[in-house]
Design an enzyme around this catalytic site. Sequence first.
Site, PDB file in Angstrom:
ATOM      1  N   HIS A  74       0.855  -1.192   0.000  1.00  0.00           N
ATOM      2  CA  HIS A  74       0.000   0.000   0.000  1.00  0.00           C
ATOM      3  C   HIS A  74       0.888   1.237   0.000  1.00  0.00           C
ATOM      4  O   HIS A  74       1.788   1.353   0.823  1.00  0.00           O
ATOM      5  CB  HIS A  74      -0.910   0.015   1.224  1.00  0.00           C
ATOM      6  CG  HIS A  74      -2.067  -0.932   1.098  1.00  0.00           C
ATOM      7  ND1 HIS A  74      -3.130  -0.914   1.972  1.00  0.00           N
ATOM      8  CD2 HIS A  74      -2.326  -1.911   0.209  1.00  0.00           C
ATOM      9  CE1 HIS A  74      -3.998  -1.851   1.613  1.00  0.00           C
ATOM     10  NE2 HIS A  74      -3.531  -2.477   0.559  1.00  0.00           N
ATOM     11  N   TYR A 203      -9.086   5.487   7.528  1.00  0.00           N
ATOM     12  CA  TYR A 203      -9.189   5.894   8.932  1.00  0.00           C
ATOM     13  C   TYR A 203     -10.276   6.955   9.026  1.00  0.00           C
ATOM     14  O   TYR A 203     -10.187   7.991   8.363  1.00  0.00           O
ATOM     15  CB  TYR A 203      -7.859   6.480   9.418  1.00  0.00           C
ATOM     16  CG  TYR A 203      -6.763   5.452   9.635  1.00  0.00           C
ATOM     17  CD1 TYR A 203      -6.003   4.975   8.574  1.00  0.00           C
ATOM     18  CD2 TYR A 203      -6.481   4.975  10.919  1.00  0.00           C
ATOM     19  CE1 TYR A 203      -4.991   4.035   8.779  1.00  0.00           C
ATOM     20  CE2 TYR A 203      -5.466   4.040  11.141  1.00  0.00           C
ATOM     21  CZ  TYR A 203      -4.734   3.574  10.066  1.00  0.00           C
ATOM     22  OH  TYR A 203      -3.741   2.653  10.278  1.00  0.00           O
ATOM     23  N   PRO A 295      -3.410   1.117  18.865  1.00  0.00           N
ATOM     24  CA  PRO A 295      -3.169   0.584  17.520  1.00  0.00           C
ATOM     25  C   PRO A 295      -3.359   1.584  16.387  1.00  0.00           C
ATOM     26  O   PRO A 295      -3.078   1.264  15.228  1.00  0.00           O
ATOM     27  CB  PRO A 295      -4.193  -0.557  17.403  1.00  0.00           C
ATOM     28  CG  PRO A 295      -5.236  -0.257  18.416  1.00  0.00           C
ATOM     29  CD  PRO A 295      -4.576   0.496  19.519  1.00  0.00           C
ATOM     30  N   LYS A 299       1.689   0.644  14.956  1.00  0.00           N
ATOM     31  CA  LYS A 299       3.107   0.619  15.334  1.00  0.00           C
ATOM     32  C   LYS A 299       3.523  -0.535  16.251  1.00  0.00           C
ATOM     33  O   LYS A 299       4.720  -0.791  16.407  1.00  0.00           O
ATOM     34  CB  LYS A 299       3.493   1.948  16.014  1.00  0.00           C
ATOM     35  CG  LYS A 299       3.505   3.123  15.058  1.00  0.00           C
ATOM     36  CD  LYS A 299       4.708   3.073  14.143  1.00  0.00           C
ATOM     37  CE  LYS A 299       4.595   3.974  12.943  1.00  0.00           C
ATOM     38  NZ  LYS A 299       4.454   3.271  11.661  1.00  0.00           N
ATOM     39  N   TYR A 387       4.174   7.117   9.500  1.00  0.00           N
ATOM     40  CA  TYR A 387       3.361   5.920   9.237  1.00  0.00           C
ATOM     41  C   TYR A 387       4.189   4.843   8.537  1.00  0.00           C
ATOM     42  O   TYR A 387       4.115   3.663   8.895  1.00  0.00           O
ATOM     43  CB  TYR A 387       2.126   6.279   8.396  1.00  0.00           C
ATOM     44  CG  TYR A 387       1.070   5.186   8.411  1.00  0.00           C
ATOM     45  CD1 TYR A 387      -0.018   5.250   9.280  1.00  0.00           C
ATOM     46  CD2 TYR A 387       1.172   4.078   7.568  1.00  0.00           C
ATOM     47  CE1 TYR A 387      -0.976   4.249   9.313  1.00  0.00           C
ATOM     48  CE2 TYR A 387       0.223   3.066   7.591  1.00  0.00           C
ATOM     49  CZ  TYR A 387      -0.850   3.161   8.461  1.00  0.00           C
ATOM     50  OH  TYR A 387      -1.795   2.152   8.489  1.00  0.00           O
TER      51      TYR A 387
HETATM   52  P1  RFL Z   1       3.165 -10.733  21.970  1.00  0.00           P
HETATM   53  O1  RFL Z   1       2.713 -10.914  20.579  1.00  0.00           O
HETATM   54  O2  RFL Z   1       2.173 -10.415  23.009  1.00  0.00           O
HETATM   55  O3  RFL Z   1       3.914 -12.091  22.363  1.00  0.00           O
HETATM   56  C1  RFL Z   1       4.295 -12.363  23.685  1.00  0.00           C
HETATM   57  C2  RFL Z   1       4.325 -13.875  23.874  1.00  0.00           C
HETATM   58  O4  RFL Z   1       4.750 -14.163  25.197  1.00  0.00           O
HETATM   59  C3  RFL Z   1       3.905 -15.145  25.763  1.00  0.00           C
HETATM   60  N1  RFL Z   1       3.932 -14.998  27.229  1.00  0.00           N
HETATM   61  C4  RFL Z   1       4.656 -15.815  28.040  1.00  0.00           C
HETATM   62  N2  RFL Z   1       5.470 -16.817  27.770  1.00  0.00           N
HETATM   63  C5  RFL Z   1       6.057 -17.443  28.815  1.00  0.00           C
HETATM   64  N3  RFL Z   1       5.840 -17.078  30.113  1.00  0.00           N
HETATM   65  C6  RFL Z   1       5.025 -16.070  30.418  1.00  0.00           C
HETATM   66  N4  RFL Z   1       4.801 -15.723  31.684  1.00  0.00           N
HETATM   67  C7  RFL Z   1       4.393 -15.374  29.345  1.00  0.00           C
HETATM   68  N5  RFL Z   1       3.536 -14.326  29.294  1.00  0.00           N
HETATM   69  C8  RFL Z   1       3.265 -14.129  28.005  1.00  0.00           C
HETATM   70  C9  RFL Z   1       2.537 -14.857  25.155  1.00  0.00           C
HETATM   71  O5  RFL Z   1       1.688 -16.001  25.205  1.00  0.00           O
HETATM   72  C10 RFL Z   1       2.934 -14.476  23.738  1.00  0.00           C
HETATM   73  O6  RFL Z   1       2.956 -15.585  22.867  1.00  0.00           O
HETATM   74  O7  RFL Z   1       4.334  -9.636  22.084  1.00  0.00           O
HETATM   75  P2  RFL Z   1       5.473  -9.192  21.033  1.00  0.00           P
HETATM   76  O8  RFL Z   1       6.168 -10.404  20.476  1.00  0.00           O
HETATM   77  O9  RFL Z   1       6.234  -8.144  21.722  1.00  0.00           O
HETATM   78  O10 RFL Z   1       4.700  -8.588  19.782  1.00  0.00           O
HETATM   79  C11 RFL Z   1       4.013  -7.367  19.902  1.00  0.00           C
HETATM   80  C12 RFL Z   1       2.740  -7.392  19.070  1.00  0.00           C
HETATM   81  O11 RFL Z   1       2.055  -8.602  19.236  1.00  0.00           O
HETATM   82  C13 RFL Z   1       1.825  -6.231  19.458  1.00  0.00           C
HETATM   83  O12 RFL Z   1       2.559  -5.022  19.551  1.00  0.00           O
HETATM   84  C14 RFL Z   1       0.690  -5.970  18.478  1.00  0.00           C
HETATM   85  O13 RFL Z   1      -0.014  -7.106  18.137  1.00  0.00           O
HETATM   86  C15 RFL Z   1      -0.233  -4.953  19.160  1.00  0.00           C
HETATM   87  N6  RFL Z   1      -1.582  -5.046  18.669  1.00  0.00           N
HETATM   88  C16 RFL Z   1      -1.850  -4.473  17.488  1.00  0.00           C
HETATM   89  N7  RFL Z   1      -0.899  -3.761  16.858  1.00  0.00           N
HETATM   90  C17 RFL Z   1      -1.150  -3.192  15.684  1.00  0.00           C
HETATM   91  O14 RFL Z   1      -0.250  -2.575  15.119  1.00  0.00           O
HETATM   92  N8  RFL Z   1      -2.406  -3.322  15.102  1.00  0.00           N
HETATM   93  C18 RFL Z   1      -3.403  -4.042  15.715  1.00  0.00           C
HETATM   94  O15 RFL Z   1      -4.489  -4.165  15.179  1.00  0.00           O
HETATM   95  C19 RFL Z   1      -3.159  -4.639  16.939  1.00  0.00           C
HETATM   96  N9  RFL Z   1      -4.122  -5.333  17.573  1.00  0.00           N
HETATM   97  C20 RFL Z   1      -2.585  -5.749  19.376  1.00  0.00           C
HETATM   98  C21 RFL Z   1      -3.853  -5.887  18.785  1.00  0.00           C
HETATM   99  C22 RFL Z   1      -2.355  -6.299  20.643  1.00  0.00           C
HETATM  100  C23 RFL Z   1      -3.353  -6.967  21.354  1.00  0.00           C
HETATM  101  N10 RFL Z   1      -3.072  -7.439  22.678  1.00  0.00           N
HETATM  102  C24 RFL Z   1      -1.702  -7.641  23.110  1.00  0.00           C
HETATM  103  C25 RFL Z   1      -4.012  -7.485  23.693  1.00  0.00           C
HETATM  104  C26 RFL Z   1      -4.846  -6.591  19.453  1.00  0.00           C
HETATM  105  C27 RFL Z   1      -4.620  -7.140  20.712  1.00  0.00           C
HETATM  106  C28 RFL Z   1      -5.746  -7.909  21.350  1.00  0.00           C
HETATM  107  C1  PHB Z   2      -5.292  -4.051  11.251  1.00  0.00           C
HETATM  108  O1  PHB Z   2      -5.478  -4.350  10.063  1.00  0.00           O
HETATM  109  O2  PHB Z   2      -5.481  -4.867  12.164  1.00  0.00           O
HETATM  110  C2  PHB Z   2      -4.866  -2.684  11.602  1.00  0.00           C
HETATM  111  C3  PHB Z   2      -4.453  -1.827  10.589  1.00  0.00           C
HETATM  112  C4  PHB Z   2      -4.059  -0.535  10.898  1.00  0.00           C
HETATM  113  C5  PHB Z   2      -4.083  -0.114  12.214  1.00  0.00           C
HETATM  114  C6  PHB Z   2      -4.479  -0.974  13.215  1.00  0.00           C
HETATM  115  C7  PHB Z   2      -4.886  -2.270  12.903  1.00  0.00           C
HETATM  116  O3  PHB Z   2      -3.723   1.153  12.502  1.00  0.00           O
END
Ligand code: RFL
Ligand code: PHB
Length: 392
Positions: A74, A203, A295, A299, A387
């Site tokens: 994109h 957005y 989110p 980032k 971005y």
């Molecule tokens: P993660 O992906 O949370 O992975 C951490 C891993 O550690 C495990 N863990 C443990 N393992 C052993 N012992 C323990 N005590 C542990 N406690 C936890 C967990 O099971 C997991 O497998 O962290 P990491 O690798 O730093 O990656 C970061 C990203 O995942 C995160 O920044 C993004 O996904 C944030 N986020 C989103 N970011 C976006 O840019 N767009 C989104 O749409 C978006 N949606 C989200 C999200 C984060 C969410 N969380 C954490 C609640 C939606 C959700 C629901």
């Molecule tokens: C997503 O596709 O999950 C998504 C994309 C852009 C954002 C947040 C989430 O800023």
Amino acid sequence: MGKRTQVAIIGSGPAGLLLGQLLHRAGIDTIIVERRSRDYILGRIRAGVLEQGTVALIDEAGCGERLHREGLIHTGIDLAFAGERHRIDFANLTGGKGVTIYGQTEVTRDLMDARLAADAPTIYEAERVWPADFDCSKPVLHYLHEGTERRIACDFIAGCDGFHGVSRASVSEDKITVFERAYPFGWLGLLADVPPVSDELVYVNHERGFALCSMRSRTRSRYYLQCHASERPEDWPDETFWAELRRRLDEATAARLTTGAAIEKSVAPLRSFVAEPMRFGRLLLAGDAAHIVPPTGAKGLNLAASDVHYLSQALIDHYRTGSEKGLETYSARALARVWKAERFSWWMTSLLHRFPDTGPFGRRMQLAELDYLVGSRAAMTALAENYVGLPY
Ligand code: RFL
Ligand code: PHB
């Protein structure tokens, strides 16, 4: 029972897996210890937008093949407000840059497959994981697996265990400083196998609240609605979700919306959070374990990747040359980039959401800022370069 490795990694999310793969390619041994099962992790629907730096790092880890085949490039996003859509042309504003749409779930799957092919060990469903003795030169990672207490002796522990992990929690409170802002709303997300309403992300600032039209592929859409933080997905039947989304879109976009049965629906809270520093002796934090962004700026995953970039360089340099320099500067280098992404995510969130105290004046301020933004090349450039991702 005891094992030994060079770097013990807590958490098999994107941060832990990417770090493991980069270290493996440099000949450094790792063991990943994860609380959940592989299937549970692959069932989590999270981020979808990858910066070029993140893609480059996945390539460096040797895991970019499917991403390049299936990911969508994109070169802009749309901002929608006051009934109209305005394109922010990243390519034009940043000298040809863009982002790749490829789900976090897919990134995770590719990294897990590569780890399996490399025969690098992951211990899933570990309980009572606990990092110890990281203040001295011989740290130990303790955990319980299949009812037996186990330990891994190692040189370093990488805390990649997300926001609710044990790594940050195992540091004594007087050694850590926390900066935090919770937002008074959440995002309700819906995933469905319907074609996206637009070729790029939209957005939406609307008086009923923020909305986002995103996607995972040309046939799978991801939509979000600003909701109350306490809302439950069960309270939002598909029909209610689609009707509310339509109300927040401009007429032309709403008319093109294809709806369908939800594959997944979940509510995520919004939070800004940074813990400083990111290194405590031989325990190094990366990703959500150290910081959270709302989110809105896409980032979260990309920050996990940039941390891993700095951390893998520091560890590889240490094992090659014996130098401590990269490890000593890791926290400061990572945090400098983290804080800029925190600012951008906070700003995007403030600009696009309805806050309880926004009021009529605040609403006019948002609309004036948006109107200024889409009319000013300087302002659009500031958005675009953040971005697509600031340089490492
Ligand atoms: P993660 O992906 O949370 O992975 C951490 C891993 O550690 C495990 N863990 C443990 N393992 C052993 N012992 C323990 N005590 C542990 N406690 C936890 C967990 O099971 C997991 O497998 O962290 P990491 O690798 O730093 O990656 C970061 C990203 O995942 C995160 O920044 C993004 O996904 C944030 N986020 C989103 N970011 C976006 O840019 N767009 C989104 O749409 C978006 N949606 C989200 C999200 C984060 C969410 N969380 C954490 C609640 C939606 C959700 C629901
Ligand atoms: C997503 O596709 O999950 C998504 C994309 C852009 C954002 C947040 C989430 O800023």
